[in-house]
Each structure stands twice: as structure tokens, then as C-alpha cells.
Design a protein around this motif. Sequence first.
Motif, PDB file in Angstrom:
ATOM      1  N   GLU A 184       0.853  -1.122   0.037  1.00 34.06           N
ATOM      2  CA  GLU A 184      -0.096  -0.021   0.183  1.00 34.06           C
ATOM      3  C   GLU A 184       0.866   1.358   0.059  1.00 34.06           C
ATOM      4  O   GLU A 184       2.044   1.384   0.479  1.00 34.06           O
ATOM      5  N   HIS A 211       2.088  10.303  -1.931  1.00 30.55           N
ATOM      6  CA  HIS A 211       2.746  10.894  -0.597  1.00 30.55           C
ATOM      7  C   HIS A 211       1.600  11.272   0.377  1.00 30.55           C
ATOM      8  O   HIS A 211       1.785  10.923   1.282  1.00 30.55           O
ATOM      9  N   ASP A 212       0.640  12.140  -0.312  1.00 35.05           N
ATOM     10  CA  ASP A 212      -0.230  12.773   0.754  1.00 35.05           C
ATOM     11  C   ASP A 212      -1.463  11.816   0.949  1.00 35.05           C
ATOM     12  O   ASP A 212      -1.972  11.692   2.125  1.00 35.05           O
ATOM     13  N   LEU A 213      -2.054  11.069  -0.080  1.00 32.70           N
ATOM     14  CA  LEU A 213      -3.409  10.006   0.137  1.00 32.70           C
ATOM     15  C   LEU A 213      -2.971   8.595   0.412  1.00 32.70           C
ATOM     16  O   LEU A 213      -3.796   7.982   0.425  1.00 32.70           O
ATOM     17  N   GLY A 214      -1.441   8.289   0.124  1.00 30.15           N
ATOM     18  CA  GLY A 214      -1.414   6.977   0.385  1.00 30.15           C
ATOM     19  C   GLY A 214      -1.948   6.054  -0.908  1.00 30.15           C
ATOM     20  O   GLY A 214      -2.004   4.909  -0.526  1.00 30.15           O
ATOM     21  N   THR A 215      -2.058   6.790  -2.101  1.00 26.89           N
ATOM     22  CA  THR A 215      -2.579   5.832  -3.203  1.00 26.89           C
ATOM     23  C   THR A 215      -1.474   4.827  -3.432  1.00 26.89           C
ATOM     24  O   THR A 215      -0.340   5.293  -3.517  1.00 26.89           O
TER      25      THR A 215
END
Lengths: 503, 588
Positions: B28, B189-193
Motif C-alpha cells: 500500500e 505521498h499525501d493520500l497513500g494511493t
Amino acid sequence: MPRKAQRPPTAPDTGAVPPAHPSNNTDTDTDTGPADVQHGHAGAQRPANGPGTGTAGAARPASGIGSAGARQTASGSGGLAGGSSSGRSLRERVSSAAEPAAHGPAVRGAAEPAAHGPAVRGPAVRGAAEPAVRGAAEPAVGGVGVRGSRGALHPGAWWLWALALGTAATRTTNPLLLALLVAVSAYVVAARRPHTPWSRSYGAFVRLGLAVLLVRLLFATLLGSPVPGTHPVVTLPEVPLPDWAQGIRLGGQVTAEALVFALYDGLRLATLLICVGAANALANPARLLKSLPGALYEIGVAVVVALTFAPSLIADVQRLRAARRLRGRPDRGLRGLVQVALPVLEGALERSVALAAAMDARGYGRTARVPAPVRRTTTALTLGGLLGVCAGTYGLLTAEGGTYGLPVLLAGVAAALAGLRLGGRRSPRTRYRPDRWDVRAWLVAGSGAAVAALLALASVRDPAALHPGVVPLVAPALPLWPAAAVLLGLLPAFVAPAPEELS
Amino acid sequence: MIRFEDVSVTYDGAAEPAVRGVDFEVPEGELALLVGPSGVGKSTVLGAVSGLVPHFTGGTLRGRVTVAGRDTRTHKPRELADVVGTVGQDPLSHFVTDTVEEELAYGMESLGLPADVMRRRVEETLDLLGLAGLRGRPIATLSGGQQQRVAIGSVLTPHPEVLVLDEPTSALDPAAAEEVLAVLQRLVHDLGTTVLMAEHRLERVVHYADRVVLLPSPGAAPVLGSPAEVMAVSPVYPPVVGLGRLAEWSPLPLTVRDARRRAAPLRERLAGRAEATAAATAAPADAAVPPEGPPEGLPMGPPGGPPGGPSGSPPARPPRPARRRLFRRAPAVDVPAPAFAAEVRSLAVRRGRVQALRQVDLTVSPGETVALMGRNGAGKSTLLSALVGLVAPAAGSVRAGDAVPHRTAPRELVRRVGLVPQEPRDLLYADTVAAECAAADRDAGAAPGTCRALLSGLLPGVADDTHPRDLSEGQRLTLALAVVLTARPPLLLLDEPTRGLDYAAKARLAGVVRELAAAGHAIVLATHDVELAAELAHRVVLLAEGEVIADGPAADVVVASPSYAPQVAKILAPQKWLTVEQVREALA
């Protein structure tokens, strides 16, 4: 990786089973729970834009945590749907927190602390963020954000208005009134059409109308006309026809009466077409889709997608004809067109397959699980309703069915509509910013309806003025109050919102 | 998040599996890059993640693919739509609705999200992707980069946990590609996609990747590892890695920044030799002696070197001087006989209401290779179209050799100028390669067999009875090139020739183009590929909003521009080295 740890424990569960997204029937209340939570983040994160104020949210009283916990369990009882949305809500919070930083120049440097800052604090933040939901954010977001007030008029209003003008056109043959109707539609289109490719279709419809008019005149000239006339204009050589073709004439005398009759008749048809063109230009047919019942939505999408293929086919033909030129073959003429037909079809097929794949991957055709009784009821209602419609229509049209015809027809329509509505439950779709039927829509549709109704009334009350005589030939006069009625159709040019300027 | 367990995919009617033994996992929040030469099954692997393979494409999938815990065998693509977002190669075939805002909402509508959530996410996504100003615009009116961003945005709004992208930047200019990649970076980085992406242009993406999955050859099991590890063994690699391998840096640098910090000794070694190369690069424009008529010496032998290998010649090789200066008519004062293969004077072109070109001046001498660069929509393709007479000038003049393109019959024009369009398939009509070549001979009035001989010279080993559709991108491009060259046009135009080509096919193309230039062809290529331009072009012409904003020797123009500079130039600046080959030669 601290980021992984932030995920709420419900997140993995979302993966196990596709969340049954609640449709508009049963799960509504569990659904609004998490939705509220999400509002909250928009509100609660606002302070986070400034570096220092972010903690203000976290410092809220502990009662917030309690209520948030209660809320959490409430949404948990909603099953997977609730769980997944709360999982999502955390992500949303991170994204909304990250956003202000992104507008600044130093994206990477600044975005991360902003994104992680509030989220790493874990449960405390959740507790702090959520009570704010109720306080300030909820009314604001729920009240303003949901409303689809983008200013555009409901497309159905435009279609009703245009079709009503078309209906009015069928009530009269007075060329002055018809010209007035065309002028009214043209004025409204010029004043209110949006800046989109499809809004150029008005010109095409005007040309089509002119073509219809010309064809009608041509036929009247060549084939003669049943209208008796006394003012010969020109006499064409008549082609003798065999006996079995009695009643058909080729050539012969062309009278002014016949021409004028054909002109009036053709003008009426042209006006009708131009009104349809106005509807096309003012409202994108694809937007009408949004107003279709859920059960029919997917068929509607298929139809609209098929329609939008026509322009891309034309673009393909142009591109391939250009390519023929690159090969040193003549790029004009019928042969050139025939030779590109196969590659164009191939291209269209390929594109539609690619589009189908993309639509499938984006969830087109997802169905919600519907309990068997509901499914059976839907089938029964729809089938029964259609049968009722057939029987009722038969009853209305035959002499002896006068008594039961109408009630059966109405019952059939009602059952079919109920079936459609129930069938919509199978589709979990929701609508993004559906067009709202507001006062302006009433005014626009109403102005069209008024024109139609008044002209229908006039054609009964004063048939002579609306159908100027052809035999004997008289100059058509402009009947005053029907003309004034037609001018009512200008109302949309003033009440409908002005089109947005393109940026 | 994405797990492949010993997956092999066999398409219906194929004897061999398209991919075999694929076994890897993307955790993830990682950005995984899928690399490999053309035709190794990258698209198949991507399709297996979204479930389109095998549910939509047919075929048999053995093994197991799980995405966010869901098995793709039991979940159809539409049931994975809330966890996987897929963007294909062609954004246009992705769009269902016709305006930006509705397109962003479409996926959420299908999933049945509540209206207020949809509304907010659309606004967020508009901001995230910088599309706020375009929200009401019809998609058809957007530029390529904007369309690509809308396509990405449209799969982002349902907040998928996995994003699958097939060549997201191949159609974009360098700046637009940066924009798209920056967005992906933020998502990771920001949403962990979790992002799984296939891309040929490694120089753009490899430094963003957390891990690389290399499919080395068709049917071979994938190699997994960190970007530096995989790049050390990969058959495909960006120039920065090429330079690192040449200079034997270890660990391999993946970014220009890393490489620059190591490059000081290399710069020192190269310092004395810089002058010579810079002079050589500028040479051909002056050295070009205009030959008359179509060039005779078309490359009939094998093209410039084996794929990927050292192709030997620097781009600066001066064209073979053609000594015969037999002008058909005496040069008049105001109409000089075609001293230039192409001559454009204060050209203006309108397309609909858009002023596509204004006041463009351009001359191309025989033997010269000119790269046209600039943003999507800057007018590159329009300029090429004007040179082959597909669009008529609104003002100014265009000449291709001695012909005015838009007034010349197609049959005549093909002997003067040839264009390989962006989509080479458009040029090909026939069912087999042999029929295509025969038709090309007829069209060009060339001796039967000309086209086939050219094709065999450019690309040995294409069977006569192959359907053009079954060729790979690179093979199809070569076939179209052979078809165009059959008429021996002295002026050859290539529109975006490296779209979808892997490094081997690109090296082969570069070799071919170099030989053609050496044989006296004037070549104009419109491209976004800075590395290709650095390798081939003598001159670079930058276009912006339909105007020429820079025109000069390749080394000067591209080195001066941060977005158009090739990686080697960035690493070795202020010295003007453009390609790994130049450096290799200088060090030899």
C-alpha cells in the motif's frame, strides 16, 4: 510508515466485500451519518491552513470524543457501507489538509507536514474534528454545497418551451405568424445559447428547414397540387401518364395559388424543425439524461454515447482523407470516401471497445442487490402496466370500449411508472448536481405552453386569420392578439440565466 | 495492496501465454513502475489489476490476482471500480460525458455516492489537478495534457486505493508530463494511493518510483527491485542511467541531482574536449550543400547499428556533399531556386477561429535535421500539415522544394515531401505488408519492389503476409516510413515519431533518420522527446502559441531551456553534451 497506521481498522474490511452502496431506499440514515462526518472535515480543516490554529480544533472539549465515538459505532452498525465511508473520510481529511499547501510554490516541502500533522495525532484528532461537524460546518456545507445551483436552466424546460413553440407552429399557416415564431426562437437562441460545440446545431437546423421548404415547393411545381387556381405562373410540359397512375400529374400548369399553398405548408414544417433545433442548441440532449428514471439511465447512456460517435466519425473521415493525400492519392471524390470507409469503421469499432472497457472499469452497470419480492413486484408492475396501456388504448379507439378505455389506460400508465420507479432500485447510481426545476424553469416552460395554448385557442376562435385564404389569393394580415401571444415566447431571453463566458 | 500470485495469461487463439510466472506484490502507498521493451505484456499485467483481463478481453488467467483483498476472478471490473482507477493510453477513449465537471463526477455517480460528497470531491479534484478554470469546458476542446489530467481526475474522484496508468505521459510535452507526475507524486505521498504505472519514457518517471517491476522479455518472469537495482540490469534505461553505467558510478544515480553530485570528475575529464563537439554540432547547417532533386542514395543497407547498441555516429555527422549543382532553371532574384528543401516565410494559418500559426519563418536545408518542439497545441502539427499542403496558409508562403504544397496535386507532391503522421496506422490500408508495399509503389510511380526493398533495409524480418495491425508500434512506424520514402521525397516530416516506442525501437529509428539525413534528406521532426531531439537534431525550433520563439543549434537551444534540456545536458552543464553517445565518443 506511520501513514499506514493511520488507517482506521475498518479500511481493510472494505476490500473484502464490495460495499453495498445504499440506494435511495433503505440505508439512507446510516448513509447520512458518515456524510455528516465528511462535512465536518471540510469545516474542521479550515483552521489547519494557518500553522498555529490547527491545534485549536484538537483542544475542543472531551465531549467531542464521546460523541464521535457514538457516531462511529452508529455508522459501524450501518455495515460495510458505513465502514468504508469513514475509512474514506480519513483520507479526505488528509487530502483537504494537504490542499492549501499545494497552492504554494514549495509543494513537496510544505505539503507533507501539513498532511501528516493533524492525522498522526490519531484518535484525538478524529474526536476533535467531528464535533465541529455539528457546530458550524454542517449547516453550511449541507445547505449550500449540495444544491446544484450552477445557474444553468433545467434542459427539460428548454425542450418543453421549444416543443410548445413547434406545437404552436402546427396550429397556423399564416406566414407572418410563422416567421414571427422563427424570429422568436432565433432571438432566444442568440441571447441564451451556451458556448459549446452542440450549440452550433441551430444553424444546421435552419438550413434543414430551408431545404424542406425548397423540396416542398419543388414538389408542388413538378407534381402539381390539388389546390384549384386561377393565376397561372408558368406552364410546364405535362408528361402523359398511363391510366393506372390516375390522380398523379407530372408537369402541367403551375398556379400561384398552388405555390403559395406549398409555401405556407412548407414554412410550417420548417418552423417546427427550427424549433427543435433551438432546443438542441439551448440544452444538450445528454443533460436530459439526468432527468431519466434510474431504470432507464443505462439505456439512455448507450444512446447518447452512440449519438456522440457521429462527430468523431466525421473527424476520422477527415483524418483518413488527409492521410490518402499523404500517400499521393486524390483526396476528393466518391472513390476516396469509399476507400476510407473500412478504416473508419475499424477505428470506430476499436474506439467503442476501448470506451466500453473504460466504462466497465468505472463502474458502469453496477447493480445493487434487490430482494426477490421487490424484483418480482417490479416485473409484475411493468408487465401489467404495459398490458393495461395496450388494453386501454384499444378500448379508447374502438367504439364499444368507451367506458373502460380511459380508466384502464390510466391504471396501466400508473403501474408502468411505478414499475420503472421500483426498477430504479436495482441501480445504485446517484446524480451529480441534478438540474433543478426552479421558478425560471416554470417561467420558460410556461411561456412556451402559453404560446401553444393561445394559438390553439386562436385557431378555434379566429380560423380565418390563422389560415389566410389561398383560394382566392389574399395577402395575409398579421392578427394582432395571436401575434402578441407569440411574443410571449421571448420571455426566456430575459428570465433564463445568461450563458457563462468561456475562460 | 496488489498481489500477483504466479499469474500467466493466455489470450484466445494464442499459442504462448502473453505473460508467464508473474509473481509480485505492491504494498500500500507505493508507486510501482512496470518497465520492459514493447510487447512483453505490460498492458496485460495492468489490465489484470483492473479485472479487464480476462473479464473484458477474454483469454485465460491462471494464478490469482488480488487487489485490496478482492480476487479479480470473482470480481468483475465494475465491482472493482471503487478500489481501482484505470487510465488507458488514449485519454479520449476514456471519456463518457462531454464536460470536465461531469466527467469527474461520472465514476462517483456509478458508485452511488451521496450528492454532497460528490460535490466536494469534484471541487477538491479540480484544485488538485489544476483544472478549476476548465470546469465547464467541453472535453473535446482541451489540449492533450489537460485531457490526460481530466482522465486521471475522473478516476481519482471515487478515491480508489489503487491507480493503474498505462503510459500516462507518452503523449505529453515535458512540462505537461511533469505536471501529471507531480500529481501522482502527491497522491502517493499525501493520500497513500498505490500506483502501478507502465511507461516507456523512463527518464521522466524512474526517479518517482519506489519499486520497479521489469519484464525483461516476452514470457520471462519479472525482475523486482528498487529502481537502482533493476536499472543496473535492465535492457531499457534512461540516459542518466546510461551515463552512470558509462562512468561506472555505483550505486547508479537515478536523478539528475544525484548524477550531478558525482559528475564533477567526469566534467573535468570532458572539459578539454567540449569545444570540439560543440563545433561539430553546429557544423552541418553551414556545411550543407544543397543537392538538386531527390536524393539518390537512400539507405538500402541495414540501418544504423543494432538496437540499443552503440550506433556509432554522432548526430553531427555532416551530410554527404552532393557536388552536382545543376539547377533546373536559373535562380531568379526574388524566387531563389529551391536552395532549401523547405521554406516558410511569415506563414499564418487559421484553424476555425484559432490562429494556429503566425509569422512563422523556417528554412530547412537538405541534409539537415530540424526538431520542432513546444507545448501540446503550440502549432507543431499545423506547421507540418502546412508543409504537406493539408492546410492552406492564411498569409505568407510555404514551399517544399520547388512546389507550393497546397496547390500541388497529391501525386506530384509525394515526390517532394512526405509526412509520417502521428498515428502511422492512418497511412496503411492494405491487409498485408506485401500489398501495402505494392500499393505504395503504384502510388509513387516507383519500380515494383522499391518499397519492399526499403522496408527490408530499414527493418529486416517482417514477413510479407503480416497484417499491418499485428505489427508492433515500432514496426508499423517503420512500414509507414518505408511507404513514404518510396517516392523518395527530399523533405521528410515526422510527427511525434517516438510515441509508444521503447528504447530499442527508438535507437533503430534514430539510426534510420541519421542515415537519411546523411543521404541528403531534409528532415523535420515534431517531438516532445527531448532525448530524441538531442540525439538527432542539428537545429531545434521552439514554438509557442503559433510563433517561433527560438531557432538555433540544438545544443544552444535545448541546454538553455530547463524543460527541453536532455538529462545528459543537465548533468554535465555548463558543458554542452547532449547524449551518452557523445560522451562515450569523447572519452574513447
